[in-house]
Motif scaffolding. Structure first.
Motif, short mmCIF file in Angstrom:
data_model
loop_
_atom_site.label_atom_id
_atom_site.label_comp_id
_atom_site.label_asym_id
_atom_site.label_seq_id
_atom_site.Cartn_x
_atom_site.Cartn_y
_atom_site.Cartn_z
N ALA A 1 0.86 -1.18 0.00
CA ALA A 1 0.00 0.00 0.00
C ALA A 1 0.90 1.23 0.00
CB ALA A 1 -0.92 0.01 1.22
N LEU A 2 0.61 2.17 -0.88
CA LEU A 2 1.38 3.41 -0.99
C LEU A 2 0.53 4.56 -0.46
CD1 LEU A 2 3.89 4.99 -2.01
CD2 LEU A 2 2.70 5.20 -4.21
N LEU A 3 1.06 5.27 0.53
CA LEU A 3 0.35 6.38 1.16
C LEU A 3 1.15 7.67 1.02
CD1 LEU A 3 -1.05 3.86 2.51
CD2 LEU A 3 -1.34 5.29 4.53
N MET A 4 0.44 8.78 0.84
CA MET A 4 1.04 10.11 0.82
C MET A 4 0.58 10.85 2.07
SD MET A 4 0.92 13.08 -2.12
CE MET A 4 1.97 14.53 -1.99
N HIS A 5 1.54 11.43 2.82
CA HIS A 5 1.23 12.05 4.10
C HIS A 5 1.17 13.57 3.98
CE1 HIS A 5 1.92 8.11 5.77
NE2 HIS A 5 3.19 8.13 5.42
N PHE A 6 0.20 14.15 4.68
CA PHE A 6 0.08 15.59 4.82
C PHE A 6 0.07 15.88 6.32
CE2 PHE A 6 -1.72 14.51 0.78
CZ PHE A 6 -1.27 15.51 -0.08
N LYS B 1 -2.06 14.42 13.90
CA LYS B 1 -1.94 15.65 13.13
C LYS B 1 -1.76 15.40 11.65
CE LYS B 1 0.25 18.42 16.81
NZ LYS B 1 1.43 19.27 17.14
N THR B 2 -1.98 14.19 11.22
CA THR B 2 -1.66 13.80 9.85
C THR B 2 -2.87 13.21 9.13
OG1 THR B 2 0.62 13.31 10.51
CG2 THR B 2 -0.12 12.41 8.40
N ILE B 3 -3.03 13.59 7.87
CA ILE B 3 -3.99 12.96 6.97
C ILE B 3 -3.19 12.26 5.88
CG2 ILE B 3 -5.83 13.31 5.31
CD1 ILE B 3 -6.70 15.74 6.93
N SER B 4 -3.41 10.96 5.73
CA SER B 4 -2.69 10.16 4.75
C SER B 4 -3.66 9.66 3.69
CB SER B 4 -1.99 8.97 5.42
OG SER B 4 -1.09 9.41 6.41
#
Length: 406
Positions: A154-159, A240-243
């Motif tokens: 699974a590939l996730l991008m973090h904000f 504090k993160t949305i992925s």
């Protein structure tokens, strides 16, 4: 050069189309002439430090790390995932980020950066091309090209934000508040009272994967940190993160007895297409505003991000340069003709009554009979009949475009 605007509200902003930038100014849904256009020259200059700012963003590149308003951009994770297309089962994680950024172009109105990453984790090859654009908009726009070769990942991008407020996810016609994890699930072992009545195939313990549509936000009562995405439909929210889940690669339709699920979810079929071994471009972004998550202003911002204008060349001999179909503060989900009359479906996702700019005929979708109205109640979905000038119904018009931009 003209642009078809799908936005119901008034908008004036730069829009990127291939190697061109166009300043699209619209007053609702309609066709408008573009008065400003610029070609992206693509300097492709590698820089180690850089600073730029406008009314919305302060961009800093320091030691090959890109920061926007003190928040780092370009962080990802690849998980070893022993789940299936229905449920995840993460085992190990490798974090990585874009380490080399190139300045594509810098102007007074905008700046663009581009970075790449190639690596191999858990036997999975990953290649990413990330383009970050800063325009005259609260949204930082990112274009992420994803190309992978491998399975069970699974590939996730973090904000990552400074906001640890409540989670609000935009869904069709509504904004819903959610917990970061759903723990209201049965455990693997059931008591005798439930063993014979509860499904043998079920999620267990807790769930952190949730759906969304176009936007998910963190709101602490003062600032709203929002993440936007086109086509991506699942997220994970931590403190504090949305992925965003950009890709999951599998080759079996279902597996049995995961750590997150009891039993199987379907028949065990080999589905090699679910490996997703192809290049896909995702449009994502984020913003920091003072708006509430369900405010009309933030919903309008989401609408502009989610729906691109159609830019085209028109070589006709007519004199008409602007055609405005309708202008509303409420988001529009549909627009169609029925018996030579124009209708739009609008909705109000906020918790307050929304005033309409004028009186409209609210109709039902069966008889198309209705009553006059000048407002939308909270959470209301309504079908409105549009009329032209002097109360005349809008009729179909044949329009020919002789050349679309490629």
């Amino acid at each position: 050069i003209y642009a078809y605007s799908p936005w119901s509200s008034h908008v004036s902003r730069w829009f990127k189309a291939k190697d061109m930038l166009h300043k699209v100014t619209s007053k609702g849904v309609g066709i408008y002439k573009i008065l400003k256009s610029k070609r992206i020259t693509r300097v492709q200059k590698e820089v180690s430090s850089f600073t730029w700012s406008n009314d919305f963003h302060r961009v800093v590149l320091d030691k090959n790390k890109l920061f926007v308003n003190d928040l780092e951009i370009g962080m990802f994770s690849l998980f070893k995932d022993k789940g299936d297309p229905y449920n995840q089962d993460f085992i190990d994680e490798e974090q990585f980020s874009i380490k080399k950024w190139e300045l594509v172009e810098k102007k007074e109105e905008y700046v663009m950066f581009q970075g790449s990453f190639s690596g191999k984790f858990f036997g999975v090859k990953v290649h990413l091309d990330v383009c970050v654009c800063f325009f005259d908009s609260p949204i930082v726009e990112c274009s992420v090209d994803v190309d992978t070769k491998g399975v069970d990942f699974a590939l996730l991008m973090h904000f990552i934000s400074k906001n640890k407020g409540d989670v609000y996810a935009q869904m069709p016609f509504d904004i819903v508040k959610r917990e970061r994890k759903d723990t209201n699930l049965f455990h693997r072992k059931l008591s005798d009272a439930y063993e014979h009545i509860v499904l043998s195939q079920r999620e267990i313990s807790e769930n952190s994967f949730f759906p969304f549509h176009d936007r998910v936000s963190l709101y602490d009562g003062n600032t709203c940190f929002s993440v936007f995405a086109k086509g991506v439909r699942s997220y994970i929210a931590s403190r504090k993160t949305i992925s965003l889940v950009l890709r999951r690669g599998h080759e079996w339709k279902s597996r049995s007895n995961l750590t997150t699920r009891v039993g199987d979810a379907a028949s065990k079929l080999y589905v090699p297409g679910a490996r997703c071994e192809r290049k896909v471009t995702h449009k994502v972004g984020f913003s920091i505003t003072k708006d509430k998550p369900d405010s009309i202003e933030l919903c309008q911002l989401t609408d502009v991000f989610a729906h691109d204008p159609l830019v085209f060349n028109c070589m006709g001999k007519g004199t008409l340069e602007t055609f405005s179909l309708c202008s509303l503060d409420a988001p529009i989900s549909a627009c169609y003709m029925h018996k030579n009359k124009m209708y739009v479906r609008v909705y109000n996702p906020s918790n307050a009554t929304l005033a309409l700019p004028s009186k409209y005929k609210a109709v039902d979708c069966v008889s198309y009979k209705g009553i006059d109205t000048n407002s939308l109640a909270e959470k209301e979905i309504m079908l409105l009949r549009l009329v032209g000038k002097k109360g005349l119904p809008i009729k179909k018009a044949k329009v020919t475009f002789e050349g679309f931009m490629k």
